[in-house]
Design an enzyme around this catalytic site. Structure first.
Site, short mmCIF file in Angstrom:
data_model
loop_
_atom_site.label_atom_id
_atom_site.label_comp_id
_atom_site.label_asym_id
_atom_site.label_seq_id
_atom_site.Cartn_x
_atom_site.Cartn_y
_atom_site.Cartn_z
N HIS A 243 35.15 33.14 43.72
CA HIS A 243 35.82 34.41 43.42
C HIS A 243 36.34 35.01 44.73
O HIS A 243 35.56 35.26 45.66
CB HIS A 243 34.81 35.35 42.76
CG HIS A 243 35.37 36.63 42.27
ND1 HIS A 243 35.99 36.78 41.05
CD2 HIS A 243 35.41 37.86 42.85
CE1 HIS A 243 36.37 38.04 40.89
NE2 HIS A 243 36.04 38.72 41.97
N MET B 97 34.93 45.07 35.11
CA MET B 97 34.25 45.52 36.34
C MET B 97 32.99 46.29 35.97
O MET B 97 33.02 47.21 35.15
CB MET B 97 35.16 46.43 37.16
CG MET B 97 36.35 45.76 37.81
SD MET B 97 35.97 44.35 38.85
CE MET B 97 34.94 45.10 40.13
N ASP C 25 38.36 38.12 46.47
CA ASP C 25 38.75 39.52 46.24
C ASP C 25 39.84 39.95 47.22
O ASP C 25 39.59 40.06 48.42
CB ASP C 25 37.53 40.42 46.43
CG ASP C 25 36.52 40.25 45.31
OD1 ASP C 25 36.89 40.50 44.15
OD2 ASP C 25 35.36 39.87 45.59
N MET D 168 43.13 43.24 43.73
CA MET D 168 42.94 44.70 43.64
C MET D 168 44.05 45.31 44.48
O MET D 168 43.83 45.84 45.57
CB MET D 168 41.55 45.07 44.17
CG MET D 168 40.45 44.74 43.17
SD MET D 168 38.82 44.70 43.95
CE MET D 168 38.81 43.01 44.50
N HIS E 9 40.99 37.58 42.43
CA HIS E 9 40.93 38.92 41.83
C HIS E 9 41.77 39.86 42.69
O HIS E 9 41.37 40.24 43.78
CB HIS E 9 39.44 39.35 41.79
CG HIS E 9 39.20 40.75 41.33
ND1 HIS E 9 37.98 41.37 41.46
CD2 HIS E 9 40.01 41.67 40.76
CE1 HIS E 9 38.05 42.60 40.97
NE2 HIS E 9 39.28 42.81 40.55
N ASP F 38 31.93 41.48 36.87
CA ASP F 38 31.98 41.49 38.33
C ASP F 38 31.40 42.80 38.88
O ASP F 38 31.92 43.88 38.59
CB ASP F 38 33.45 41.33 38.76
CG ASP F 38 33.67 41.33 40.26
OD1 ASP F 38 32.69 41.29 41.02
OD2 ASP F 38 34.84 41.36 40.67
N SER G 155 31.38 35.52 44.81
CA SER G 155 32.39 36.27 45.55
C SER G 155 32.10 36.17 47.03
O SER G 155 31.01 36.51 47.48
CB SER G 155 32.36 37.75 45.14
OG SER G 155 33.01 38.52 46.12
N MET H 30 42.21 42.89 48.49
CA MET H 30 42.29 44.36 48.46
C MET H 30 43.37 44.84 49.40
O MET H 30 43.48 44.33 50.53
CB MET H 30 40.96 44.96 48.90
CG MET H 30 39.79 44.48 48.07
SD MET H 30 38.29 45.24 48.66
CE MET H 30 37.10 44.46 47.57
C1 DX5 Z 1 34.21 44.48 44.18
C2 DX5 Z 1 34.56 43.02 44.03
C3 DX5 Z 1 33.43 42.15 43.71
C4 DX5 Z 1 32.30 42.16 44.71
C5 DX5 Z 1 31.06 41.77 43.98
O1 DX5 Z 1 35.38 45.21 44.25
O2 DX5 Z 1 35.51 42.85 43.01
O3 DX5 Z 1 33.85 40.82 43.43
O4 DX5 Z 1 32.50 41.30 45.79
O5 DX5 Z 1 30.02 41.88 44.87
P1 DX5 Z 1 28.52 42.15 44.40
O6 DX5 Z 1 28.09 40.99 43.57
O7 DX5 Z 1 27.81 42.25 45.70
O8 DX5 Z 1 28.52 43.44 43.61
ZN ZN Z 2 35.95 40.79 42.35
#
Ligand code: DX5
Ligand code: ZN
Length: 214
Positions: free
Chosen positions: A32, A135, A34, A67, A65, A173, A7, A36
């Site tokens: 990956h 998650m 993310d 969110m 991903h 994740d 990620s 948001m």
């Molecule tokens: C959190 C994200 C993850 C995050 C994981 O909301 O979906 O993908 O970046 O990061 P680590 O591996 O640092 O927990």
């Molecule tokens: Zn993620």
């Protein structure tokens, strides 16, 4: 074979090109990304223009991903560059229709469950999924601690996929590192997302190899 999906959430975005090259040579399987929106989760990250640029710089499959609230509104847009497109069960869409639409657009479909959502909630959606994401932290931030209740959900999903004869990737994740990765794999995960553990390392390739060797 375990797949690694780093990620980039905590990466230095102006150094990302070089980091992606390092990850490619280290043998990661996808990236990956993310997304948001500050509504579904209390944080903002980046959107499709950044993903478009990343796509132009790598052949690695992009594991996007989402969110975001009511993700069906943006599926067609994100499907332009995503190879795997995941959205949250809890985000307020017609989940079956959204999964079908992702596949219609030629992208691998995935649904995500938060720590508070039981695995059985998505059992009936499994035939529409190419991947499921469990998650193991509350979505929104990198660098959090792994929540062990994800393990039972991974096992339950693996069992249900076997029962239905479905070959679906099981992704986990949040908080993945050298201690938690073996637990997740033992529970049934075959795609490991790791953010902080890889990007905070002096030697990212060594961390990738360490996790891959599980
Ligand atoms: C959190 C994200 C993850 C995050 C994981 O909301 O979906 O993908 O970046 O990061 P680590 O591996 O640092 O927990
Ligand atoms: Zn993620």
């Amino acid at each position: 074979m375990i797949k690694i999906s780093p990620s980039v959430l905590t990466a230095d975005f102006l150094a990302l090109d070089a980091d992606i090259k390092k990850l490619e040579s280290a043998g990661v399987d996808m990236l990956h990304l993310d997304v948001m929106d500050g509504v579904f989760v209390p944080n903002l990250s980046f959107g499709n223009p950044i993903i478009k640029s990343i796509k132009a710089h790598t052949k690695l499959p992009l594991d996007v991903h989402l969110m975001i609230d009511r993700p069906h509104r943006y599926i067609d847009e994100f499907a332009k560059y995503a190879d795997y497109l995941s959205f949250h069960y809890e985000a307020g869409s017609d989940n079956a229709a959204t999964l079908k639409r992702i596949r219609e657009l030629g992208v691998k479909s995935a649904i995500v469950i938060k720590p508070c959502t039981g695995a059985e909630k998505i059992f009936d959606l499994l035939p529409l999924c190419d991947m499921v994401l469990v998650m193991s932290v509350e979505p929104g931030f990198g660098g959090q601690k792994f929540m062990p209740q994800a393990l039972g959900k991974l096992s339950a999903l693996k069992e249900e996929c076997n029962r239905r004869g479905l070959d679906i990737l099981l992704e986990v994740d949040g908080g993945i590192n050298a201690e938690t990765a073996p637990l997740a794999v033992e529970a049934g995960a075959n795609v490991l997302v790791a953010g902080n553990y890889i990007f905070s390392a002096e030697d990212m390739a060594a961390r990738v190899k360490e996790i891959k060797s599980i």
